[in-house]
Design an enzyme around this catalytic site. Structure first.
Site, short mmCIF file in Angstrom:
data_model
loop_
_atom_site.label_atom_id
_atom_site.label_comp_id
_atom_site.label_asym_id
_atom_site.label_seq_id
_atom_site.Cartn_x
_atom_site.Cartn_y
_atom_site.Cartn_z
N ASP A 186 109.03 6.79 27.84
CA ASP A 186 109.79 6.87 29.10
C ASP A 186 111.15 7.56 28.90
OD1 ASP A 186 110.43 4.61 27.65
OD2 ASP A 186 110.58 3.27 29.37
N ASP A 202 101.51 -6.14 34.66
CA ASP A 202 102.41 -7.22 35.10
C ASP A 202 103.15 -6.85 36.39
OD1 ASP A 202 104.02 -5.24 34.09
OD2 ASP A 202 105.28 -6.57 32.89
#
Ligand SMILES: *[C@@H]1O[C@H](CO)[C@@H](O)[C@H](O)[C@H]1NC(C)=O
Ligand SMILES: *[C@@H]1O[C@H](CO)[C@@H](O)[C@H](O)[C@H]1NC(C)=O
Length: 451
Positions: free
Chosen positions: A294, A215
């Site tokens: 992350d 995206d």
């Protein structure tokens, strides 16, 4: 040292006055004022005190500096500033002018993580549009989720030999600890990253990789940026990634006109279009986490004090409102990130400025030499009777957050590090002025309890 004592007395008087004023004010009005208002005024007093304290600290340093200049064996003033002296020694230049640049021939694959978004077409079209060289930048799409419509789109690109298509074979349900069922998506993502990166480094045997998701839009100079920072990443062991993303990259907070060439070091791992080397993957792969990869990377055990390079103006922008993380964050924040529109030929830029030794000496010293102002004054831009860069100081988590909120910056921390922070310093651009939100000059490192 008379000056120091005088300064401290002045500071003490001012502090006492503030406290007294607050107590009197408090007693008269305590019943009428709600808790929020009281917290607000306390915070305001604390901030005023912080500015005072920092100004006193600076006066102190200035006087110590003067004193040292008058003594026969002056200590280095930088010690007072707590900046290591070694960075000032001539750095080992990682850019030998005479030797052939062997990294020029390096292949930098782009790994695109995909799941169930047929809109990946938009990402792939962007990458293909700006890719200057198909051999140097092969595109590998890794798909999880076995989503038919998305697979069809990817296959149309692989049939045309524009991308290499791989699929995550493990479609089993991940084992999720009790209470984390709603975060199952994050477990799948971590597993997919492990698969995709292992493919790139073990099966395809690449030396480095640029990681994006399905995206992301990329800027026209996306490839130039990564190709030209690769050597820096490879040669400076204090770096562990290059990212295309500025977490505070809203159009209102960056220098859109003049800042396209500007790059920074960041202690905060930004993700969202990032490059790592095989050496780093060798280190991370054996302990790769089951989820939340992350934030895991942002922990001290993984980061090990290493920094990423990030741009002033982002080279990626996300268009994916619907994803694993919520759409609210997209509407409130992500959609305002400015994608760079003024392409830079980074191969012509001098990157050695960004190596740790040079950068730390120049950048940090520059920041702490700037005039100190308050966040409200920066916000309104009226009580600042001069142009040029300025510094705002913070001493506590709350004053950081309060200043960040006031100025429109991200106000969260991961493992104690504010977004884009380097040595605690957050750089941004507001009302035509460069501003640094910086910790007090006796800063001792990140506080893991700040969240
Ligand atoms: C991978 O590349 C390295 C050097 O880049 C080489 O030494 C090694 O033999 C390669 N391994 C495979 C399996 O191709
Ligand atoms: C690049 O920057 C470094 C450090 O800022 C400087 O020493 C060097 O001379 C510069 N090189 C060129 C070619 O301008």
């Amino acid at each position: 040292m008379k000056y120091k004592r005088l300064g401290l007395i002045v500071a003490f008087c001012f502090a006492s006055w503030l406290v007294l004023a607050f107590v009197i004010f408090n007693e008269n009005a305590v019943k009428k004022i709600d808790v929020e208002t009281r917290k607000g005024s306390l915070l305001k007093y604390i901030q005023e005190l912080e500015v005072q304290i920092s100004q006193q600290e600076e006066t102190y340093k200035l006087l110590v500096d003067k004193l040292k200049k008058l003594t026969p064996r002056p200590e280095n003033v930088l010690q007072a500033l707590e900046i290591k002296e070694s960075p000032l020694e001539k750095p080992k230049v990682p850019f030998p002018a005479t030797k052939k640049d062997v990294t020029q021939d390096i292949i930098l694959p782009v790994l695109v993580f995909s799941c169930n978004r047929p809109d990946i077409r938009r990402s792939l079209d962007g990458l293909l549009k700006y890719r200057p060289d198909a051999k140097k930048f092969p595109i590998i799409v890794s798909q999880d989720c076995a989503h038919g419509a998305t697979a069809k789109v990817i296959r149309s690109y692989s049939d045309a030999s524009q991308v290499t298509y791989i699929q995550q074979p493990d479609q089993s349900e991940p084992i999720v600890p009790p209470g984390e069922a709603k975060f199952k998506g994050y477990f799948k993502i971590a597993r997919h990253y492990l698969f995709g990166l292992s493919q790139v480094f073990r099966t395809f045997n690449h030396t480095a990789v640029i990681i994006v998701e399905d995206d992301l839009d990329v800027a026209p100079d996306f490839f130039s940026y990564f190709a030209s920072t690769y050597q820096l990443l490879k040669n400076d062991p204090s770096l562990w990634c290059v990212s295309a993303w500025n977490d505070n990259g809203k159009a209102s907070l960056v220098d859109v006109d003049q800042g396209s060439k500007l790059l920074y070091r960041s202690d905060f791992f930004p993700g969202l279009g990032w490059m790592i080397t095989k050496e780093l993957w060798d280190e991370l792969e054996p302990k790769w986490p089951k989820s939340y990869w992350d934030d895991w990377m942002r922990r001290p055990e993984q980061r090990k004090d290493r920094a990423c390079i990030r741009p002033e103006v982002s080279r990626t922008r996300t268009f994916g409102k619907i994803g694993v993380s919520n759409g609210l964050f997209f509407d409130k924040h992500l959609k305002y990130i400015k994608l760079n529109e003024i392409p830079v030929d980074f191969s012509k830029e001098n990157m050695s400025r960004l190596t740790q030794s040079t950068y730390d000496a120049d950048y940090i010293r520059n920041v702490y030499s700037l005039p100190l102002v308050s966040a409200p004054d920066v916000r309104t831009n009226v009580n600042l009777p001069f142009d040029g860069p300025v510094r705002i100081t913070y001493h506590t988590k709350d004053t950081f957050k309060s200043a960040a909120k006031l100025l429109g910056l991200m106000d969260d921390f991961k493992s104690g590090v504010p977004r884009t922070g380097y040595h605690g310093i957050v750089s941004f651009f507001l009302n035509g002025r460069r501003i640094y939100l910086a910790p007090h000059s006796n800063w001792k490192g990140y506080d893991l309890t700040w969240s």
